[in-house]
Design a protein around this motif. Structure first.
Motif, short mmCIF file in Angstrom:
data_model
loop_
_atom_site.label_atom_id
_atom_site.label_comp_id
_atom_site.label_asym_id
_atom_site.label_seq_id
_atom_site.Cartn_x
_atom_site.Cartn_y
_atom_site.Cartn_z
N TYR A 244 -12.51 13.87 35.16
CA TYR A 244 -11.28 13.10 35.07
C TYR A 244 -10.45 13.61 33.92
CZ TYR A 244 -13.55 9.89 38.25
OH TYR A 244 -14.18 9.33 39.34
N VAL A 245 -9.12 13.56 34.08
CA VAL A 245 -8.21 14.02 33.04
C VAL A 245 -7.54 12.79 32.43
CG1 VAL A 245 -6.17 15.42 32.58
CG2 VAL A 245 -7.82 16.18 34.27
N TYR A 246 -7.56 12.75 31.09
CA TYR A 246 -6.93 11.65 30.35
C TYR A 246 -5.88 12.23 29.42
CZ TYR A 246 -10.79 8.66 31.84
OH TYR A 246 -11.68 7.94 32.58
N GLU A 247 -4.79 11.46 29.21
CA GLU A 247 -3.76 11.86 28.26
C GLU A 247 -3.57 10.72 27.27
OE1 GLU A 247 0.79 13.59 28.11
OE2 GLU A 247 0.06 12.68 29.95
N CYS A 248 -3.53 11.07 26.01
CA CYS A 248 -3.33 10.08 24.95
C CYS A 248 -1.85 9.93 24.68
CB CYS A 248 -4.06 10.53 23.68
SG CYS A 248 -3.88 9.37 22.31
N CYS B 216 -1.47 10.85 20.41
CA CYS B 216 -1.52 12.24 19.93
C CYS B 216 -1.08 13.26 20.99
CB CYS B 216 -2.91 12.59 19.42
SG CYS B 216 -4.19 12.61 20.69
N HIS B 217 -0.83 12.80 22.24
CA HIS B 217 -0.37 13.63 23.37
C HIS B 217 -1.35 14.74 23.75
CE1 HIS B 217 3.40 11.50 23.34
NE2 HIS B 217 3.50 11.73 22.03
N LYS B 218 -2.61 14.56 23.40
CA LYS B 218 -3.64 15.53 23.80
C LYS B 218 -4.13 15.18 25.19
CE LYS B 218 -4.71 17.43 19.62
NZ LYS B 218 -4.96 18.73 19.19
N ILE B 219 -4.47 16.23 25.94
CA ILE B 219 -5.02 16.05 27.28
C ILE B 219 -6.49 16.42 27.21
CG2 ILE B 219 -4.96 16.88 29.65
CD1 ILE B 219 -1.95 17.31 29.28
N SER B 220 -7.35 15.53 27.73
CA SER B 220 -8.79 15.74 27.68
C SER B 220 -9.37 15.66 29.09
CB SER B 220 -9.45 14.66 26.82
OG SER B 220 -8.88 14.63 25.55
N GLU B 221 -10.34 16.52 29.36
CA GLU B 221 -11.08 16.46 30.61
C GLU B 221 -12.47 15.91 30.29
OE1 GLU B 221 -11.20 20.31 32.45
OE2 GLU B 221 -9.07 20.26 32.92
N VAL B 222 -12.85 14.87 31.02
CA VAL B 222 -14.12 14.20 30.76
C VAL B 222 -14.89 14.09 32.07
CG1 VAL B 222 -15.19 12.09 29.89
CG2 VAL B 222 -13.04 12.88 28.91
N GLU B 223 -16.17 14.50 32.04
CA GLU B 223 -17.03 14.33 33.21
C GLU B 223 -17.62 12.92 33.16
OE1 GLU B 223 -20.08 17.24 33.74
OE2 GLU B 223 -18.63 18.85 34.07
N GLN B 224 -17.37 12.15 34.22
CA GLN B 224 -17.87 10.78 34.28
C GLN B 224 -18.39 10.50 35.67
OE1 GLN B 224 -14.12 8.80 33.13
NE2 GLN B 224 -15.38 7.69 31.67
N ILE C 22 -3.55 11.44 37.28
CA ILE C 22 -3.93 11.77 38.64
C ILE C 22 -3.74 13.27 38.86
CG2 ILE C 22 -3.46 11.34 41.08
CD1 ILE C 22 -4.56 8.91 39.57
N GLN C 23 -4.77 13.92 39.36
CA GLN C 23 -4.74 15.35 39.59
C GLN C 23 -4.72 15.63 41.09
OE1 GLN C 23 -4.75 17.85 37.12
NE2 GLN C 23 -4.25 16.07 35.89
N PRO C 24 -4.06 16.71 41.53
CA PRO C 24 -4.09 17.05 42.95
C PRO C 24 -5.49 17.50 43.37
CG PRO C 24 -2.98 18.76 41.70
CD PRO C 24 -3.27 17.64 40.75
N VAL C 25 -5.81 17.25 44.61
CA VAL C 25 -7.12 17.60 45.14
C VAL C 25 -7.09 19.06 45.57
CG1 VAL C 25 -8.83 17.05 46.91
CG2 VAL C 25 -7.46 15.25 45.89
N GLY C 26 -8.10 19.80 45.24
CA GLY C 26 -8.17 21.22 45.58
C GLY C 26 -8.83 21.47 46.91
N VAL C 27 -8.21 21.05 48.00
CA VAL C 27 -8.77 21.25 49.33
C VAL C 27 -7.78 22.07 50.15
CG1 VAL C 27 -9.51 20.11 51.45
CG2 VAL C 27 -9.99 19.07 49.26
N MET C 28 -8.28 23.08 50.81
CA MET C 28 -7.44 23.89 51.68
C MET C 28 -8.03 23.85 53.08
SD MET C 28 -6.74 27.16 49.26
CE MET C 28 -5.19 27.65 49.94
N PHE C 29 -7.18 23.59 54.06
CA PHE C 29 -7.61 23.53 55.45
C PHE C 29 -7.29 24.86 56.11
CE2 PHE C 29 -6.72 19.14 54.23
CZ PHE C 29 -7.94 18.57 54.52
N LYS C 30 -8.26 25.75 56.16
CA LYS C 30 -8.06 27.06 56.75
C LYS C 30 -8.92 27.18 58.00
CE LYS C 30 -6.86 29.79 52.73
NZ LYS C 30 -7.19 31.00 51.98
N GLY C 31 -8.43 27.91 58.97
CA GLY C 31 -9.20 28.19 60.16
C GLY C 31 -9.01 27.15 61.23
N ALA C 32 -9.61 27.41 62.37
CA ALA C 32 -9.49 26.51 63.51
C ALA C 32 -10.39 25.29 63.30
CB ALA C 32 -9.89 27.24 64.79
N GLY C 33 -10.05 24.22 63.98
CA GLY C 33 -10.87 23.04 63.92
C GLY C 33 -10.28 21.93 63.07
N PHE C 34 -9.21 22.20 62.36
CA PHE C 34 -8.56 21.17 61.57
C PHE C 34 -7.29 20.74 62.28
CE2 PHE C 34 -10.90 23.65 58.38
CZ PHE C 34 -11.65 22.63 57.84
#
Length: 103
Positions: A4-8, A11-19, A42-54
């Motif tokens: 998860y990405v948090y912004e303060c 101090c305007h720092k951006i932190s990535e935290v595994e939770q 909120i971060q965009p999801v890294g999903v790509m729909f490639k190939g047949a079947g989608f």
């Protein structure tokens, strides 16, 4: 485990935290340690729909090929006929039995 990405806002720092998903969101900034200043970004999801079947690939509106296109699309295997098939000839109704000679 998701990251998860948090912004303060202090101090305007951006932190990535595994939770874990079941954990509560952070309320203290990991950089400046002020309470109540962090907000989950909120971060965009890294999903790509490639190939047949989608659905998005199989049924998306396709633009007409331009003159410079070198790719050609194959025709679908089960293409619909250009004209409707003719209806089968009607079966004649059974006729009344012919009278016998003995009657």
């Amino acid at each position: 485990m998701p990251t998860y990405v948090y912004e303060c806002s202090s101090c305007h720092k951006i932190s990535e935290v595994e939770q874990r998903i079941i954990e509560d969101a952070l309320d203290t900034c990991p950089a400046c340690h002020k309470k109540g200043t962090v907000k989950r970004v909120i971060q965009p999801v890294g999903v790509m729909f490639k190939g047949a079947g989608f659905h998005i690939n199989d049924y998306a509106a396709k633009s007409a090929p331009t003159e410079g296109d070198t790719k050609t699309e194959a025709a679908p295997a089960a293409a619909a006929p250009a004209e409707p098939a003719a209806a089968p000839a009607p079966i004649p109704a059974p006729s009344a039995p012919a009278p016998s000679k003995n009657e």
